[in-house]
Motif scaffolding. Structure first.
Motif, PDB file in Angstrom:
ATOM      1  N   GLU A  21      36.467  33.739  41.418  1.00 53.43           N
ATOM      2  CA  GLU A  21      37.037  32.910  42.480  1.00 53.43           C
ATOM      3  C   GLU A  21      38.237  33.581  43.139  1.00 53.43           C
ATOM      4  O   GLU A  21      38.583  33.263  44.273  1.00 53.43           O
ATOM      5  N   ILE A  22      38.886  34.499  42.406  1.00 53.17           N
ATOM      6  CA  ILE A  22      40.103  35.157  42.891  1.00 53.17           C
ATOM      7  C   ILE A  22      39.881  36.668  42.892  1.00 53.17           C
ATOM      8  O   ILE A  22      39.624  37.265  41.843  1.00 53.17           O
ATOM      9  N   VAL A  23      39.957  37.273  44.072  1.00 51.45           N
ATOM     10  CA  VAL A  23      39.823  38.725  44.194  1.00 51.45           C
ATOM     11  C   VAL A  23      41.220  39.310  44.361  1.00 51.45           C
ATOM     12  O   VAL A  23      41.908  39.029  45.344  1.00 51.45           O
ATOM     13  N   ILE A  24      41.639  40.091  43.388  1.00 50.28           N
ATOM     14  CA  ILE A  24      42.963  40.724  43.401  1.00 50.28           C
ATOM     15  C   ILE A  24      42.748  42.221  43.580  1.00 50.28           C
ATOM     16  O   ILE A  24      41.996  42.837  42.808  1.00 50.28           O
ATOM     17  N   SER A  25      43.371  42.796  44.588  1.00 44.33           N
ATOM     18  CA  SER A  25      43.078  44.186  44.894  1.00 44.33           C
ATOM     19  C   SER A  25      44.311  44.978  45.300  1.00 44.33           C
ATOM     20  O   SER A  25      45.177  44.480  46.019  1.00 44.33           O
ATOM     21  N   LEU A  48      34.244  38.229  51.923  1.00 43.79           N
ATOM     22  CA  LEU A  48      34.810  37.582  50.737  1.00 43.79           C
ATOM     23  C   LEU A  48      35.502  36.276  51.109  1.00 43.79           C
ATOM     24  O   LEU A  48      35.392  35.268  50.402  1.00 43.79           O
ATOM     25  N   LYS A  49      36.219  36.298  52.228  1.00 45.82           N
ATOM     26  CA  LYS A  49      36.915  35.084  52.662  1.00 45.82           C
ATOM     27  C   LYS A  49      35.921  33.997  53.065  1.00 45.82           C
ATOM     28  O   LYS A  49      36.097  32.821  52.733  1.00 45.82           O
ATOM     29  N   ARG A  50      34.836  34.371  53.763  1.00 44.15           N
ATOM     30  CA  ARG A  50      33.821  33.388  54.139  1.00 44.15           C
ATOM     31  C   ARG A  50      33.102  32.822  52.916  1.00 44.15           C
ATOM     32  O   ARG A  50      32.580  31.704  52.959  1.00 44.15           O
ATOM     33  N   MET A  51      33.089  33.580  51.843  1.00 44.20           N
ATOM     34  CA  MET A  51      32.494  33.097  50.592  1.00 44.20           C
ATOM     35  C   MET A  51      33.424  32.131  49.849  1.00 44.20           C
ATOM     36  O   MET A  51      33.059  31.574  48.825  1.00 44.20           O
ATOM     37  N   GLY A  52      34.626  31.977  50.378  1.00 43.25           N
ATOM     38  CA  GLY A  52      35.568  31.054  49.766  1.00 43.25           C
ATOM     39  C   GLY A  52      36.438  31.653  48.682  1.00 43.25           C
ATOM     40  O   GLY A  52      37.105  30.922  47.945  1.00 43.25           O
ATOM     41  N   LYS A  53      36.467  32.982  48.599  1.00 36.97           N
ATOM     42  CA  LYS A  53      37.293  33.627  47.583  1.00 36.97           C
ATOM     43  C   LYS A  53      38.763  33.616  47.993  1.00 36.97           C
ATOM     44  O   LYS A  53      39.094  33.772  49.167  1.00 36.97           O
ATOM     45  N   ASP A  76      45.115  35.720  51.358  1.00 33.77           N
ATOM     46  CA  ASP A  76      45.954  34.564  51.063  1.00 33.77           C
ATOM     47  C   ASP A  76      47.383  34.947  50.715  1.00 33.77           C
ATOM     48  O   ASP A  76      48.314  34.184  50.983  1.00 33.77           O
ATOM     49  N   ALA A  77      47.555  36.117  50.111  1.00 33.18           N
ATOM     50  CA  ALA A  77      48.887  36.544  49.695  1.00 33.18           C
ATOM     51  C   ALA A  77      48.925  38.055  49.546  1.00 33.18           C
ATOM     52  O   ALA A  77      47.898  38.694  49.261  1.00 33.18           O
ATOM     53  N   VAL A  78      50.105  38.622  49.735  1.00 33.37           N
ATOM     54  CA  VAL A  78      50.323  40.054  49.529  1.00 33.37           C
ATOM     55  C   VAL A  78      51.571  40.228  48.676  1.00 33.37           C
ATOM     56  O   VAL A  78      52.666  39.819  49.077  1.00 33.37           O
ATOM     57  N   ILE A  79      51.396  40.796  47.505  1.00 31.08           N
ATOM     58  CA  ILE A  79      52.524  41.139  46.638  1.00 31.08           C
ATOM     59  C   ILE A  79      52.781  42.620  46.844  1.00 31.08           C
ATOM     60  O   ILE A  79      51.910  43.448  46.594  1.00 31.08           O
ATOM     61  N   ALA A  80      53.964  42.954  47.335  1.00 30.79           N
ATOM     62  CA  ALA A  80      54.239  44.319  47.766  1.00 30.79           C
ATOM     63  C   ALA A  80      55.371  44.963  46.974  1.00 30.79           C
ATOM     64  O   ALA A  80      56.022  44.325  46.151  1.00 30.79           O
ATOM     65  N   GLU A  81      55.556  46.253  47.243  1.00 30.96           N
ATOM     66  CA  GLU A  81      56.599  47.064  46.603  1.00 30.96           C
ATOM     67  C   GLU A  81      56.526  46.949  45.076  1.00 30.96           C
ATOM     68  O   GLU A  81      57.535  46.803  44.381  1.00 30.96           O
TER      69      GLU A  81
END
Length: 259
Positions: A21-25, A48-53, A76-81
């Motif tokens: 359900e959550i794609v972290i990349s 992936l977004k259209r699939m509801g991930k 949905d979110a970006v964790i940076a640095e």
């Protein structure tokens, strides 16, 4: 390391696909390839977004790049640095910005001091857009310079991590993994257990090892195979394609769950 790790990627099992359900990349050399975002990778993000991930990017890239990703990419979110900061879409449609409370309060002075000491070394081209860390251009460092830099970082109280393109220096007691779990819990009320149960992690380099070790389902790009002997922890699978091509392999296999 077990025989079940570092397997050639030939698609997910039905159980694996249905659980995600959550794609972290990671971004650089995971979604991008040779420093560019190609159409197949961008199209895969939209699939992936259209699939509801839920899509969460976890990158050593700058806060400046994170601002571009959160505004222009379907994430949905970006964790940076390396975990210092998150930009995310809020419930009201706004962009939420939060910094990691584990950043060393003395980081401005430590950062300034280290940058003066290493003034002769080539910084990343996006250093001007970084708020909390320092990134050095890995390709411009000789082995001797890299060794000397590592000693300087340790002496300055910084933390060293290595991606496919940068040597990243952060100041604080956090990592990509700890930042991911902190921010997902704080902003989205997603527990570490749920991240492991419903998430998948995609990466390409040594600074992704901690997530490869933590996540039951993880995929490394082809570059992981090229540097296999350098890894203590391998992802479960390794794609045949590099960068965005490998990312697209993963997206296509996840898409099979709705066909």
């Amino acid at each position: 390391m077990t025989k079940e790790q570092g397997l050639p990627f030939a698609g997910f099992s039905e159980e694996e696909r249905s659980n995600v359900e959550i794609v972290i990349s990671d971004v650089d050399d995971t979604i991008t390839k040779n420093g560019k975002l190609y159409p197949n990778a961008l199209q895969s993000l939209w699939k992936l977004k259209r699939m509801g991930k839920m899509i969460v990017l976890l990158t050593g890239g700058s806060a400046g790049w994170a601002d571009v990703y959160i505004r222009q990419w379907p994430v949905d979110a970006v964790i940076a640095e390396g975990g210092a900061v998150i930009l995310a879409h809020g419930k009201a449609g706004n962009i939420v910005y939060k910094f990691n409370p584990m950043i060393d309060p003395m980081f401005p002075k430590k950062k300034e001091s280290l940058m003066k000491l290493t003034a002769g070394l080539q910084l990343s081209s996006d250093q001007f857009a970084r708020l909390y860390d320092i990134a050095y251009d890995k390709k411009q460092l000789t082995p001797e310079e890299a060794k000397t830099l590592k000693g300087m970082v340790q002496a300055a109280g910084g933390h060293w991590s290595e991606s496919s393109i940068h040597i990243n220096v952060s100041f604080g007691s956090f990592s990509k993994r700890s930042a991911l779990l902190f921010f997902l819990d704080a902003l989205f009320d997603i527990s570490a257990e749920r991240v492991k149960e419903k998430g998948i992690y995609l990466g390409d380099s040594l600074n992704d090892e901690e997530l490869f070790a933590f996540m039951p389902l993880s995929v490394g790009m082809r570059s992981v195979e090229d540097n296999r002997s350098s890894f203590q922890f391998l992802p479960k699978y390794i794609t045949s394609g590099y960068g965005g091509d490998g990312f697209s392999e993963v997206a296509r296999s996840l898409e099979d769950t709705i066909s």
